[in-house]
Design a protein around this motif. Structure first.
Motif, mmCIF file in Angstrom:
data_model
loop_
_atom_site.group_PDB
_atom_site.id
_atom_site.type_symbol
_atom_site.label_atom_id
_atom_site.label_comp_id
_atom_site.label_asym_id
_atom_site.label_seq_id
_atom_site.Cartn_x
_atom_site.Cartn_y
_atom_site.Cartn_z
ATOM 1 N N UNK A 33 61.453 84.931 65.469
ATOM 2 C CA UNK A 33 62.855 85.351 65.403
ATOM 3 C C UNK A 33 63.767 84.194 65.001
ATOM 4 N N UNK A 34 63.163 83.038 64.694
ATOM 5 C CA UNK A 34 63.926 81.966 64.066
ATOM 6 C C UNK A 34 64.306 82.385 62.656
ATOM 7 N N UNK B 134 62.896 77.470 61.781
ATOM 8 C CA UNK B 134 61.453 77.669 61.880
ATOM 9 C C UNK B 134 60.643 76.545 61.283
ATOM 10 N N UNK B 135 61.300 75.658 60.552
ATOM 11 C CA UNK B 135 60.576 74.553 59.926
ATOM 12 C C UNK B 135 59.890 73.677 60.972
ATOM 13 N N UNK B 136 60.529 73.493 62.130
ATOM 14 C CA UNK B 136 59.918 72.672 63.185
ATOM 15 C C UNK B 136 58.590 73.269 63.637
ATOM 16 N N UNK B 137 58.530 74.586 63.726
ATOM 17 C CA UNK B 137 57.299 75.244 64.147
ATOM 18 C C UNK B 137 56.196 75.020 63.125
ATOM 19 N N UNK B 138 56.523 75.186 61.851
ATOM 20 C CA UNK B 138 55.511 74.974 60.815
ATOM 21 C C UNK B 138 55.086 73.513 60.729
ATOM 22 N N UNK B 139 56.010 72.594 60.963
ATOM 23 C CA UNK B 139 55.628 71.183 60.992
ATOM 24 C C UNK B 139 54.605 70.924 62.097
ATOM 25 N N UNK C 198 62.723 86.241 61.097
ATOM 26 C CA UNK C 198 63.607 87.407 61.105
ATOM 27 C C UNK C 198 64.992 87.144 61.705
ATOM 28 N N UNK C 199 65.324 85.921 61.994
ATOM 29 C CA UNK C 199 66.614 85.486 62.507
ATOM 30 C C UNK C 199 67.226 86.446 63.538
ATOM 31 N N UNK D 251 60.748 91.570 65.307
ATOM 32 C CA UNK D 251 59.847 91.554 64.147
ATOM 33 C C UNK D 251 58.820 92.683 64.119
ATOM 34 N N UNK D 252 58.906 93.638 65.059
ATOM 35 C CA UNK D 252 57.817 94.607 65.190
ATOM 36 C C UNK D 252 57.567 95.402 63.911
ATOM 37 N N UNK D 253 58.636 95.666 63.136
ATOM 38 C CA UNK D 253 58.444 96.528 61.954
ATOM 39 C C UNK D 253 57.642 95.856 60.849
ATOM 40 N N UNK D 254 57.422 94.549 60.954
ATOM 41 C CA UNK D 254 56.624 93.851 59.948
ATOM 42 C C UNK D 254 55.147 93.790 60.309
ATOM 43 N N UNK D 255 54.792 94.260 61.505
ATOM 44 C CA UNK D 255 53.392 94.237 61.904
ATOM 45 C C UNK D 255 52.546 95.140 61.005
ATOM 46 N N UNK D 256 53.121 96.256 60.572
ATOM 47 C CA UNK D 256 52.394 97.163 59.682
ATOM 48 C C UNK D 256 52.088 96.497 58.352
ATOM 49 N N UNK D 257 53.045 95.745 57.829
ATOM 50 C CA UNK D 257 52.856 95.092 56.532
ATOM 51 C C UNK D 257 51.693 94.102 56.564
#
Length: 307
Positions: free
Chosen positions: A80-81, A86-91, A106-107, A111-117
């Motif tokens: 939800x960043x 979210x860059x800190x998380x990826x680092x 998803x700021x 994010x649940x609706x992207x689980x299907x994708x």
């Protein structure tokens, strides 16, 4: 030809389940998004400590097909960043050498609706509302307890050569149809009902699909001495209600490696002995006790979670 995730176990995980973000989350809760963003940017090169689900994810990412040597699990960061914070998380993902390359930011929106994708088999998050929405939309989901077990999770035995996952039965692997009888009519009626219906399979619960996916992974190793995944059913059921649980799994063509029928005893002692990388249960009380000794995910499903 387009890249697909077909044939892989896909797990979507939030940043707070993967890393210890309690400090920055507290800043967000107390001071708002602007101060949170400032804090994350100022600290984006600082390594985040491991979260409760980190040992599980690390070991899943290491799974390889014994024949092709290809990775068998895909981990998707669902955060939800926004991309900036979210860059800190990826680092930290890079610094911890985790092969997580796909993400959705998803700021602030669930994010649940992207689980299907992403065709996710499981969603792990520290946010109860996001988990509830995902469950309501048909995805195996659990809220990770980030409290008592967090420090211990960072020190899990690095020599451990198998992944252990434990499940409660009713309202998790199975539906809550039997548990509703227990709640509404009492234990004796529950036992009577389960004995009478021992040959009738229970309807599936929200984690039946995830257990099925784990069984498929296990089948990949069935002709090899080393089997890196071990599962357990840890349930409050006991005789005679145990029969229906066993026969339901048999009817579905899936199974677990170990089963514990505890008849209402607290599950923490058994779980401490089995020592899973994660345990899933629908009852908050069981989860609270379990989370003191093993990584635990609350599944807000079934009659015990009706509002």
């Amino acid at each position: 030809m387009a890249v697909t995730l077909d044939g892989k176990l896909v797990i979507a995980i939030s940043s707070r389940a993967l890393f210890d973000l309690d400090e920055s989350n507290q800043i967000f809760e107390e001071k708002g998004e602007e101060e949170y963003t400032k804090f994350q940017i100022e600290h984006e090169d600082e390594l985040l400590s491991c979260g409760v689900a980190f040992p599980l994810i690390k070991r899943l990412l290491a799974l390889r097909d014994p024949k092709t040597k290809q990775n068998m699990v895909e981990i998707i960061l669902i955060s939800k960043n926004d991309p900036n914070t979210g860059l800190r998380v990826f680092n930290s993902i890079e610094q911890h050498c985790l092969t997580i390359t796909r993400a959705a930011f998803t700021r602030g929106r669930s994010p649940y609706k992207y689980l299907k994708a992403f065709n996710a088999d499981l969603f792990l998050s520290a946010n109860p509302e996001d988990v509830k929405l995902a469950l309501q939309n048909g995805y195996a989901s659990a809220t990770i307890f980030t409290g008592d077990y967090l420090k211990k999770s960072e020190k899990m035995d690095e020599t451990m050569d198998e992944i252990r996952i434990a499940f409660d039965g009713d309202a998790v692997i199975f539906s809550d149809e039997a548990e509703r009888i227990n709640v509404e009519m009492g234990l004796e009626e529950f036992k009577k009902n389960e004995a009478e219906k021992s040959e009738i399979p229970l309807t599936p619960g929200p984690f039946k699909g995830f257990l099925t996916a784990l069984n498929k992974l296990q089948d990949t190793y069935k002709h090899y001495d080393k089997r890196p995944i071990r599962t357990a059913l840890v349930t409050a059921r006991n005789a005679p209600a145990h029969k229906r649980a066993i026969k339901t799994l048999r009817a579905w063509g899936i199974g677990v490696d170990e089963a514990f029928f505890l008849g209402g005893l607290d599950k923490a002692s058994i779980l401490e002995s089995f020592d899973p990388h994660i345990f899933f249960d629908d009852q908050h009380t069981y989860c609270l006790n379990a989370s003191k000794v093993v990584p635990t995910g609350h599944v807000p499903s079934g009659v015990k979670n009706d509002e």
